[in-house]
Design a protein around this motif. Structure first.
Motif, PDB file in Angstrom:
ATOM      1  N   GLN A  11       0.859  -1.046  -0.041  1.00  0.00           N
ATOM      2  CA  GLN A  11      -0.207  -0.086  -0.202  1.00  0.00           C
ATOM      3  C   GLN A  11       0.899   1.341  -0.031  1.00  0.00           C
ATOM      4  O   GLN A  11       0.624   2.091  -0.832  1.00  0.00           O
ATOM      5  CB  GLN A  11      -1.013  -0.063   1.309  1.00  0.00           C
ATOM      6  N   GLU A  40       2.318   6.965  -6.700  1.00  0.00           N
ATOM      7  CA  GLU A  40       1.126   8.059  -6.974  1.00  0.00           C
ATOM      8  C   GLU A  40       1.834   9.408  -6.842  1.00  0.00           C
ATOM      9  O   GLU A  40       1.701  10.445  -7.604  1.00  0.00           O
ATOM     10  CB  GLU A  40      -0.107   7.953  -6.468  1.00  0.00           C
ATOM     11  N   GLN A  96       3.965   1.448  -1.035  1.00  0.00           N
ATOM     12  CA  GLN A  96       4.511   1.407  -2.416  1.00  0.00           C
ATOM     13  C   GLN A  96       3.645   2.112  -3.669  1.00  0.00           C
ATOM     14  O   GLN A  96       4.187   2.905  -4.247  1.00  0.00           O
ATOM     15  CB  GLN A  96       4.924   0.379  -2.873  1.00  0.00           C
ATOM     16  N   ARG A  97       2.176   1.827  -3.323  1.00  0.00           N
ATOM     17  CA  ARG A  97       1.551   2.408  -4.204  1.00  0.00           C
ATOM     18  C   ARG A  97       1.242   3.840  -4.242  1.00  0.00           C
ATOM     19  O   ARG A  97       1.348   4.921  -5.000  1.00  0.00           O
ATOM     20  CB  ARG A  97      -0.029   1.660  -4.369  1.00  0.00           C
TER      21      ARG A  97
END
Length: 818
Positions: A508, A515, A510-511
Motif C-alpha cells: 500500500q 502516485e 509502495q502504491r
C-alpha cells in the motif's frame, strides 16, 4: 617528292587541327573547373564573412549583457549591505550606454528609477519572477515607453514603435526583497555589427532561445516580438549545434546564407543573413571576365592553327593572356590571404616532414616568432616546449585526419590549451604536405574542469548531508542514495540502485509513493508532507518528506524525483509537551487572576465601610482634635488600601483574557494634554511647569484610549511626585522609524542604576525615592503590562544633568496597518 611533301603538309595540318581541338577542349574543361572553384570559393568566403560577423555580433551582445550583469550585481550588493536607495542621477550613470534602471519592492512598486516619472508606479507582480534569482534573468521583449506599459498587452506594431527594451531582472533573497530591473536597449546591441554590413542587402537579427524576435537591422526580417519558431535556425540547426551556418530558407527569402551563434550567459541567438544573389554578384562579374578570356584564348588557338606563319604573334598574345590570368590568380590569392588574416583560429600548411610553409596572422598568439621567422621551421620546433613534443606524432604517413590537444605558452607567458588538427594533402597519390589548424580551447577546458569540480562538490554535499536523500529516475527506479539514507533504512546503495522506489515498504505504501512521484513529475513542482516510516531499528519515526521534480531542460519534462527525509519525531514530541505545558500555565494564570479579582472584590466591601465610618467619625469629632486625627489616620490608611485594591483589580483585568483592548487610531499628543489637564492641581500645588517638546507631526498610534490615559497619567504623576518644587518636566515626542517615541523627564533625585529595571516589578519602589509619599508600587507595573499588550515598551534611565526619564515606545499607526 611533291606528293610526299603534300602528304607531309596535310598530315601536319591534321595534327595541328587535332591539337587545336584538344586545346579547345582543355580550355573548356579548365574554364568550367575554374568557374566551379571560384563559385565554391565565393560561397566559402561569404560563409566565413557571415560567421565572422555573427561572432562579432555575439561578442557585442555578450559584452553588453555581462556589463548589465555587473551593474545589477553591484546594485544588489549595495542595497543588501544597507546602503541608501540610489538617486535617479546615480542610476542614470550606472545604466549609461545600457538602458534604464529601476528598483522595485516585493509588491512591484518602483522605489527608485533612472526615470524620475516612474517613481511610485506599480508593476504587475505577474511580470516579475516569483522567487529570488541567483543570476540576472531576461523577461522577454517589453515596451520601451516606460514600466507603466508593461501592465498591458500591446500589438507587435505598437511594440516596434515604442523602441522596445529587453528587461534583465535580479531579485534578492532577503526578507525585504528588492528586484533590480535593467531595460536593455536592444537596438544598441546590434549597433556596431550593423555598421559592418551597411550598404548591402544583408541583415542581422537577435532573438531569444524561444524564437522571439528582439532586434533586427532590416524591416524585411519581420516585426519585433514575432515568433521565429518555424525558422530553420530554431527548428533544425540550433538544437544540434550552438553555432554554425547553412544555405537555405531564412527571413530574407528562400535562398540565403545564414550564420548563427548562441550567446551566453543569457539565452540569446544572433544571426546574419546574406541573400545568395548578392553573394554571387561579384562571382558573376568574374565569370564574364573568365569566359571572355577563355573565348579569346580559343580564338588565338584557332588563329594560330590556321595561320602558322603568324604563330609567333599568336604566341605573344597567348603569353599576354596568360599573364592576365596569372594576375587574376594573384589577386585572388591576396584576397584569400586577407581573409585568412581575419580568421581568429591558427591556420597553417606544412610539407610532408611537418616544416611550415604558411601560417596566418593568428600565429602571434601561439609563439613569440613572427610568421616570417616561423616559415621553414618544423611545427613542433616553432611551437616549442612540451607542446612541440606532442605535435610530432601528427605528421604520419597515413591518410587519416589527426588531432592533438596540448598546452602552449603564449607570448604573455600564460599557459593556454590548444587543439591542433592536420589533414594530409596528396597530389596524384603522393603526400605533398599537411593542412592544419589550431583552436584555443582554454575556456572550454576550464569550463569542463569547473563542471567536474562542481559535480564532485555536489556529490560530496549529498554524501555528508545528515538528511536521508534519494534520487529516482523517470520510471521510478533508484539512481542514487546517500549515506544518511543507508543508515536510516538499513539498505546499502549497491542493493537498491536500479530497483523500484520504496520496494522494501508494504504494497500500500509502495502504491502511494508511486502516485506521489507521478504527481510531482507531472506538475514539475514540489510536494511536502508528514508520515511515519520505520527506522532500521524497528521504531516508527515521524518524518517530514519533501519531493521535488528534477527538470530535463532539453525535453521540457522531468527526468526524476529528488526526495529528502527529515526526522521530526523529537520536534513533535517537544511540541506536544509544549502544548501541555502551555495549557497548564494558562490554567495557573487564569486561577491566579480569578483569585486576585475575587480577593480584591471581597476587600472593597469592608474598605467602603471603614472609609465611610472614618469620614463620619472625622466629621463628628472636630471638637476633639486627637480623636479627629485618629479618624483621619484611619481614612488615609483606608484610602491607601483602596488604591492598592484598585491597582490589583487593574492587574487582574489586564492579565485576564476578558480584559481585551479596544484599539483605535489615536494621536498621543491629545491624550497627553488631557492627562496633564487632569493633573493641573498637583502641578500648581508644587509650582511645576511642563515644557512641551512635541513634534508638529501627529503621533498616531493604535491604542485603547482609556488604558493609554491610565499609562500617561501614571508616568506624569510619578514625575510630578518626585520633581522639586518650582522645577520643570520635559515632555518630548517624535517618530523613530516605524515607532512613536515619548519621553517624560523630571529633575528629581533619579533612580539607582541597579534598580532601573526592578521598579517595574509589582510592589517595588526605588530606594532613592522612598520618602513616605505613599504609593502601592503597582503603577509602573500596570503601565508596562498595558504597553506590552499594545506591542510597545517602557524603559527608565537617568539624565546626565539629574533626574529620571521614562521612555515609551509604541508602533506607529501606519506600520500597524501594513
Amino acid at each position: 617528292m611533291t606528293k610526299r611533301r603534300f602528304l607531309s603538309i596535310e598530315g601536319l595540318r591534321r595534327v595541328v587541327v587535332l591539337l587545336g581541338v584538344l586545346v579547345l577542349g582543355f580550355i573548356a574543361l579548365g574554364t568550367a573547373w575554374q568557374l566551379w572553384q571560384s563559385y565554391e570559393q565565393a560561397l566559402r568566403a561569404a560563409r566565413q564573412r557571415g560567421e565572422v560577423l555573427a561572432e562579432g555580433l555575439e561578442a557585442q551582445v555578450q559584452r553588453a549583457v555581462l556589463q548589465a550583469h555587473l551593474v545589477l550585481r553591484g546594485l544588489s550588493e549595495a542595497t543588501v549591505q544597507g546602503a541608501a536607495l540610489p538617486s535617479a542621477a546615480q542610476l542614470q550613470r550606472q545604466g549609461r550606454g545600457l538602458g534604464h534602471l529601476a528598483l522595485l519592492d516585493e509588491r512591484g512598486k518602483v522605489v527608485a528609477s533612472s526615470r524620475v516619472g516612474e517613481l511610485g508606479q506599480q508593476l504587475g507582480l505577474d511580470v516579475l519572477p516569483t522567487h529570488a534569482t541567483l543570476h540576472p534573468q531576461l523577461l522577454g521583449l517589453h515596451s520601451g515607453r516606460g514600466l507603466a506599459d508593461w501592465n498591458r498587452e500591446v500589438s507587435r506594431a505598437e511594440l516596434a514603435a515604442s523602441n522596445p527594451v529587453l528587461p534583465l531582472v535580479l531579485c534578492q533573497a532577503t526578507s525585504e526583497r528588492l528586484c533590480m530591473v535593467l531595460s536593455l536597449d536592444v537596438d544598441a546591441l546590434l549597433a556596431h555589427p550593423q555598421g559592418l554590413i551597411r550598404g548591402n542587402r544583408a541583415a542581422t537579427w537577435l532573438a531569444s532561445f524561444e524564437g522571439e524576435l528582439l532586434s533586427v537591422s532590416s524591416s524585411h526580417v519581420g516585426l519585433l516580438g514575432q515568433s521565429l519558431a518555424a525558422n530553420p535556425v530554431f527548428a533544425t540547426h540550433l538544437p544540434l549545434r550552438a553555432q554554425g551556418s547553412y544555405q537555405g530558407p531564412g527571413q530574407l527569402g528562400s535562398d540565403v546564407l545564414v550564420s548563427y551563434r548562441s550567446s551566453l550567459p543569457q539565452p540569446l541567438v544572433v544571426a546574419v543573413e546574406q541573400p545568395l544573389d548578392q553573394v554571387l554578384e561579384h562571382w558573376r562579374s568574374q565569370v564574364k571576365g573568365q569566359l571572355l578570356l577563355s573565348g579569346l584564348i580559343a580564338l588565338l588557338v584557332v588563329w594560330g592553327t590556321s595561320v602558322v606563319s603568324t604563330s609567333l604573334r599568336a604566341r605573344a598574345r597567348v603569353e599576354q593572356a596568360l599573364e592576365q590570368a596569372h594576375g587574376a590568380v594573384a589577386r585572388q590569392s591576396l584576397e584569400m590571404s586577407v581573409l585568412l588574416t581575419s580568421v581568429q583560429e591558427l591556420i597553417f600548411r606544412t610539407d610532408p616532414r611537418g616544416v611550415l610553409s604558411f601560417v596566418n596572422a593568428r600565429w602571434g598568439a601561439v609563439s613569440a616568432l613572427v610568421p616570417e621567422q616561423a616559415l621553414g621551421l618544423p611545427l613542433a620546433q616553432a611551437v616549442g616546449g612540451a607542446a612541440g613534443t606532442a605535435l610530432v606524432a601528427l605528421f604520419g604517413r597515413d591518410d587519416s585526419a589527426r588531432s592533438a590537444e596540448t598546452q602552449v605558452c603564449g607570448v604573455d607567458g600564460a599557459l593556454r590549451r590548444y587543439l591542433f588538427a592536420v589533414v594530409p594533402l596528396r597530389r596524384d597519390g603522393v603526400l605533398v604536405g599537411f593542412a592544419g589548424s589550431g583552436i584555443d580551447v582554454t575556456e572550454r577546458h576550464q569550463a569542463q574542469e569547473r563542471l567536474r569540480q562542481q559535480l564532485g562538490f555536489t556529490e560530496l554535499l549529498l554524501e555528508i548531508s545528515p538528511l536521508p536523500i534519494s534520487l529516482t529516475n523517470a520510471v521510478g527506479h533508484y539512481v542514487t542514495v546517500n549515506r544518511a539514507w543507508e543508515d536510516f533504512t538499513g539498505h546499502v546503495r549497491a542493493e537498491v540502485i536500479g530497483r523500484p522506489a520504496a520496494y522494501f515498504l508494504p504494497p500500500q505504501q509502495q502504491r502511494l509513493n508511486a502516485e506521489e512521484d507521478r504527481r510531482v513529475c507531472d506538475t514539475q513542482g514540489r510536494l511536502r508532507y508528514e508520515t511515519q516510516l520505520r527506522h532500521r531499528d524497528g521504531s516508527l519515526r515521524d518524518m517530514l518528506v519533501t519531493k521535488v521534480a528534477v527538470p530535463d531542460a532539453q525535453r521540457g519534462t522531468s527526468m526524476g524525483v529528488l526526495c529528502t527525509l527529515m526526522d521530526v519525531s523529537e520536534f513533535r514530541a517537544a511540541e506536544r509537551a509544549t502544548v501541555q505545558a502551555r495549557d497548564a500555565a494558562e490554567e495557573a494564570s487564569r486561577a491566579k487572576t480569578e483569585f486576585i479579582a475575587n480577593i480584591s472584590h471581597e476587600l472593597r466591601t469592608p474598605l467602603q465601610a471603614i472609609l465611610g465610618f472614618s469620614e463620619l467619625g472625622h466629621a463628628r469629632s472636630q471638637e476633639h482634635q486627637r480623636l479627629a486625627s485618629m479618624f483621619g489616620d484611619i481614612n488615609a490608611a483606608g484610602q491607601r488600601m483602596l488604591a492598592m485594591v484598585n491597582d490589583l483589580l487593574d492587574v487582574s483585568k489586564i492579565d485576564s483574557p476578558q480584559g481585551s483592548l479596544r484599539l483605535e487610531r489615536q494621536d498621543l499628543r491629545r491624550i497627553l494634554r488631557e492627562a496633564a489637564h487632569e493633573l493641573t492641581p498637583l502641578l500648581e500645588q508644587r509650582h511645576l511647569r511642563l515644557r512641551w517638546l512635541l513634534t508638529e507631526q501627529a503621533l498616531d498610534v493604535r491604542a485603547d484610549p482609556l488604558r493609554m490615559m491610565q499609562v500617561l497619567r501614571n508616568v506624569l504623576a510619578n514625575a510630578i511626585k518626585f520633581s522639586p518644587a518650582g522645577g520643570e518636566i520635559d515632555i518630548e515626542g517624535s517618530h523613530d522609524y516605524e515607532q512613536v517615541v515619548l519621553r517624560v523627564a523630571d529633575q528629581g533625585p533619579g533612580i539607582p542604576e541597579a534598580e532601573l529595571e526592578h521598579i517595574f516589578d509589582a510592589f517595588v519602589q526605588s530606594s532613592g525615592t522612598k520618602d513616605g509619599s505613599g504609593g502601592t508600587g503597582l503603577g509602573l507595573t500596570i503601565s508596562r503590562k498595558i504597553l506590552t499588550a499594545h506591542g510597545g515598551s517602557i524603559q527608565a534611565a537617568n539624565r546626565e544633568q539629574g533626574g529620571a526619564v521614562f521612555e515609551i515606545r509604541l508602533p506607529a499607526a501606519f506600520s500597524a496597518v501594513l
